[in-house]
Design an enzyme around this catalytic site. Sequence first.
Site, short mmCIF file in Angstrom:
data_model
loop_
_atom_site.label_atom_id
_atom_site.label_comp_id
_atom_site.label_asym_id
_atom_site.label_seq_id
_atom_site.Cartn_x
_atom_site.Cartn_y
_atom_site.Cartn_z
N ASP A 1 0.80 -1.22 0.00
CA ASP A 1 0.00 0.00 0.00
C ASP A 1 0.84 1.28 0.00
O ASP A 1 2.01 1.26 0.38
CB ASP A 1 -0.89 -0.02 1.26
CG ASP A 1 -2.16 0.82 1.10
OD1 ASP A 1 -2.30 1.53 0.09
OD2 ASP A 1 -3.01 0.75 2.00
N GLU B 1 -14.07 1.36 -0.09
CA GLU B 1 -13.58 1.91 1.17
C GLU B 1 -14.08 3.33 1.41
O GLU B 1 -14.24 3.76 2.56
CB GLU B 1 -12.06 1.86 1.22
CG GLU B 1 -11.38 2.75 0.19
CD GLU B 1 -9.86 2.72 0.28
OE1 GLU B 1 -9.35 2.15 1.26
OE2 GLU B 1 -9.20 3.24 -0.63
#
Length: 488
Positions: A422, A477
Site C-alpha cells: 500500500d 472503502e
Amino acid sequence: MLSRDHKREENAMNLSRLALVISVTALLLFAICVPAHARTEQVSSPDKSITVSVNIGKTLQWSLAVDGQEVLPPTPIALKLYKRTTLGATPRLLDVQRASVDEVIEPPVAEKRSRIPNRAEQMTLTFEGSYAVTFRAYDDGVAWRFETSLPGEVEIESETVAFRLNGPWKVWRTSTRKWNCSFESEYTVQPPAEWPADEMAFLPLYAKLENGPALLITEADLLSYPGMFIGRDQKDATLLTGRFAPYPKVEKPYRDRYIHVAEAEPFIAKVNGTRSFPWRVVCVARKDTDLLANDMVYRLATPCQIQDTSWIRPGKVAWDWWHANVMWNVPFKSGINNDTYKKYIDFAAQNGLEYVILDEGWSKTTDLTDLNPNVDLAALAQYGKEKGVRLILWCVWRTLDAQKDQVLPWFRNLGIAGVKVDFMDRDDQKVVEFYERMARATAEHQLLLDFHGAFKPTGLRRTWPNLITREGVMGMEYSKWSDKSGPE
C-alpha cells in the site's frame, strides 16, 4: 589566339555548366530540407475495419480510421533524448517490415477468457538513427511503441503522444494537478474544450464521439518507464497530450509510509539504450459493452515469466479493516489480536473464503519483524492451515521494499499466502520499477501480490500472474467516510 566566335561559344558552355551546378545544388538543398522518402504507410486490422495511417514527412504522424471514418486526425509522435536528438523529427525511413500476429494465449490465472485469441496485423518502420516504431492493428483497437538500439544508457527528456478530438466528443476523465496521487478520483464527463488546461487525468481515459465509436486510451507493458497522464493542450482545446512524471533526483520519506519527490531531474526516464518502450493503446468500441470484453492490454504485455504457476490460486477474502476489527457478541475483546483473527478464520472457513487479510496493525508499519504483542503470526498461520484458510499481510510499500530479502522467505516459511502492498501513490520510473521488483520477488517466494493505492493495470499480471489484483479506483472503502463511491 581564339576567334571571337570561339570565345562566345566557350562563354556559352561555361554558363551552361554554371546553370547545371546551380540546379544540382538546389536539388540537393531541397532534398536536405524535404525528406525524399516522404510517404504514408498503413496497417489495417485483420477484419479491415480499423486502419492506422503513418505519415513520414518533416515529422512522424499517425491517424486512426474506424469503419472508414477518420476518428483521430494526424498528430505527431516522437521521443526526445535529453541533450541529444529527437527520434521522429525529420525521420528517414530505412525499412518497412510487416507481419501477422496470430496466437492463442492461455492465461495461467483466470482472466475474462480462458483462451485469448491474439490476432493483429503489425507494421514496423525502421528509421535512420537506430530506432523503429511498431504499430499493431487489432479488430478492437490499435497500439504503437518506440524501439531503440542505442549504445549504453540514455535519458529520455520527453515523449510526444497526442490525440486530436475534433467534433462532438465527450470525455470521461479523472482529475489531478500533481504527480503524487493515490489514483482514486471521481470521473468528470465533459467536452474536451471544457477541460481545465491545468488539470491532468490519469489513465484510462474514455472518449465518445457522437454518432461514432468510443475510444479508451491507456498503455501496456509499462516497464522501467513513467506512467502516462493525459492533459489538454494549453492553446488547442481539441488536442490531448501525454504527460509524464519527471525522474526523481531527491526523494524524502514522509510520515511512516510515503516517499515524496523533493527534487526532479530535467528528464522523465533513464533507460537502457536498447529496449522496447511501453505500448500506447487505443481500444475501439462501437458499443460500451465491447469495452468489457476488451483485453488488449493483457495481449500486449510481456508473456508470463513464471515457469510453474500451479501454486497461484486467487480467491475470496475476509477483510478486517472494513469494519475496524469490531465484533459483537463474542467472549473476548475484539481488535487486533489473536482471538479476533481466529474468529475471522472461522468465518472464512464456514463460508468458503480462501483468505483472511491482516490489514494495518499486525506489525509496526516501519518494521515488519516488530509484531504487535497481541498477534502471534506463526500461531495464526497454523490455525488457518488447519481450517483451510491462508493469511495475506498488509505492508507499507517502502518498508517491504527495504526488508523484502528478510521477510519474504520468513512469510513463505510461515505458510503466509501473500502480501497487500500500500501507499505507493506515484508512477514515476522509480516506482514503476518497484512494482516490477516486488512482483518478481514475491513470485520467487511463491507469494500472492495485491497492490493497493495503485496506478492502472498495464499487463504486469500477465508477466507475473501472482499479481492477482490491484486497487486503483475510488472503491468501496470510500463508503466509510463519504458517498462518492455510491452506485450513481
